[in-house]
Write an enzyme that holds these catalytic residues in place. Structure first.
Site, mmCIF file in Angstrom:
data_model
loop_
_atom_site.group_PDB
_atom_site.id
_atom_site.type_symbol
_atom_site.label_atom_id
_atom_site.label_comp_id
_atom_site.label_asym_id
_atom_site.label_seq_id
_atom_site.Cartn_x
_atom_site.Cartn_y
_atom_site.Cartn_z
ATOM 1 N N ARG A 72 0.820 -1.219 0.000
ATOM 2 C CA ARG A 72 0.000 0.000 0.000
ATOM 3 C C ARG A 72 0.853 1.268 0.000
ATOM 4 N NH1 ARG A 72 -5.620 -0.176 0.804
ATOM 5 N NH2 ARG A 72 -6.285 1.986 0.793
ATOM 6 N N ASN A 119 -12.892 15.306 -0.066
ATOM 7 C CA ASN A 119 -13.672 14.137 -0.475
ATOM 8 C C ASN A 119 -15.154 14.471 -0.358
ATOM 9 O OD1 ASN A 119 -14.319 11.478 -1.168
ATOM 10 N ND2 ASN A 119 -14.321 10.806 0.959
ATOM 11 N N THR A 120 -15.936 13.972 -1.282
ATOM 12 C CA THR A 120 -17.381 14.111 -1.143
ATOM 13 C C THR A 120 -17.971 12.762 -0.771
ATOM 14 O OG1 THR A 120 -19.447 14.764 -2.214
ATOM 15 C CG2 THR A 120 -17.751 13.858 -3.663
ATOM 16 N N HIS A 121 -18.829 12.795 0.252
ATOM 17 C CA HIS A 121 -19.428 11.558 0.770
ATOM 18 C C HIS A 121 -20.946 11.717 0.785
ATOM 19 C CE1 HIS A 121 -19.994 7.919 3.035
ATOM 20 N NE2 HIS A 121 -20.683 8.581 3.937
ATOM 21 N N GLY A 153 -8.561 9.015 8.647
ATOM 22 C CA GLY A 153 -9.710 8.200 9.036
ATOM 23 C C GLY A 153 -10.686 7.966 7.891
ATOM 24 N N ASP A 189 -13.826 8.944 6.465
ATOM 25 C CA ASP A 189 -14.845 10.002 6.445
ATOM 26 C C ASP A 189 -14.895 10.794 7.745
ATOM 27 O OD1 ASP A 189 -15.489 9.076 3.899
ATOM 28 O OD2 ASP A 189 -17.026 7.715 4.640
HETATM 29 C C1 GRF Z 1 -20.904 9.685 -4.843
HETATM 30 O O1 GRF Z 1 -22.235 9.717 -4.414
HETATM 31 C C2 GRF Z 1 -19.966 9.538 -3.686
HETATM 32 O O2 GRF Z 1 -20.390 10.168 -2.533
HETATM 33 C C3 GRF Z 1 -19.968 8.042 -3.493
HETATM 34 O O3 GRF Z 1 -19.963 7.531 -4.796
HETATM 35 C C4 GRF Z 1 -20.635 8.423 -5.646
HETATM 36 C C5 GRF Z 1 -19.746 8.682 -6.829
HETATM 37 O O4 GRF Z 1 -20.500 8.954 -7.964
HETATM 38 N N1 GRF Z 1 -18.845 7.620 -2.701
HETATM 39 P P1 GRF Z 1 -19.847 9.332 -9.349
HETATM 40 O O5 GRF Z 1 -18.767 8.312 -9.682
HETATM 41 O O6 GRF Z 1 -19.260 10.721 -9.228
HETATM 42 O O7 GRF Z 1 -20.961 9.287 -10.332
#
Ligand code: GRF
Length: 211
Positions: free
Chosen positions: A73, A115-117, A151, A153
């Site tokens: 890794r 990051n978007t979650h 971590g 998220d």
């Molecule tokens: C997003 O909703 C993200 O939060 C999740 O996976 C999705 C990614 O979607 N982890 P995309 O590949 O941008 O369409």
């Protein structure tokens, strides 16, 4: 820490593992010079993603770094960081990138990896945010943009958008509605961060540089 406002276009590298609808939203926004962002490269942790195809279609350089191609890794982490560094990004956006970053990545771009979650963190971290929210019975789901830390998220929250859970929702319909709100939030916040800067005090993040 304050990141000052600048008028020059900012360089953003996007990482993904799948369909890349978030990437597409950023590419669409970046086609307007006033948005102030250029997507300079797109990376994936696996081959054959639709997200990478979207990038190629837009003429954006791409790269793939698969964990299994490396001895461990740490080597993967180093290669990812070195490759991204070559593009000299102002911001690294993990948008559906299904890997945790290692210390080399995070130290190479300190405070500049977001990051978007697809949940309202700290509720429902991990791979199944919308499903876990749906099954828990919450009435508000949503999405969170945050700074990556080691971590899962757990990093400082930049922005959140709430999405109501409707009586006739399924996991699929909720997931899709969250994705729409998530995309809008990502585009809005990445643009604001790149145009106006941001400030972090402890875990509190404010968009716009302090005056
Ligand atoms: C997003 O909703 C993200 O939060 C999740 O996976 C999705 C990614 O979607 N982890 P995309 O590949 O941008 O369409």
């Amino acid at each position: 820490m304050t990141h000052e406002r600048s008028h020059s276009p900012k360089r953003v590298v996007v990482l993904l593992s799948g369909s890349g609808s978030n990437l597409q939203a950023l590419l669409d926004a970046a086609s307007d010079p006033d948005y102030g962002v250029e997507v300079v490269a797109v990376g994936a942790d696996r081959g054959g993603t639709y997200g990478v195809k979207r990038a190629e279609r837009a003429g954006v350089p791409t790269f793939v770094r698969r964990l299994r191609d490396f001895d461990d890794r740490q080597e993967w982490d180093r290669s990812l960081a070195d490759t991204i560094a070559d593009y000299e990004p102002d911001l690294v956006v993990s948008a559906g990138f299904l890997k945790l970053f290692g210390p080399i990545m995070l130290n190479t771009f300190p405070g500049r990896v977001v990051n978007t979650h697809n949940s309202l963190l700290p509720a429902f971290p991990g791979m199944h945010g919308p499903r876990d929210a749906f099954n828990s019975g919450v009435k508000l789901a949503g999405a969170t943009l945050f700074f990556c830390d080691p971590g899962v998220d757990t990093g400082a929250i930049i922005a959140q958008v709430a999405v109501p859970v409707l009586d006739d929702d399924s996991v699929e319909t909720l997931t899709e509605r969250i994705k729409e709100a998530e995309r809008d939030q990502l585009v809005e916040c990445v643009g604001r961060m790149m145009r106006d800067g941001w400030t972090v005090e402890g875990r509190r993040v404010r968009l716009g540089a302090s005056s």
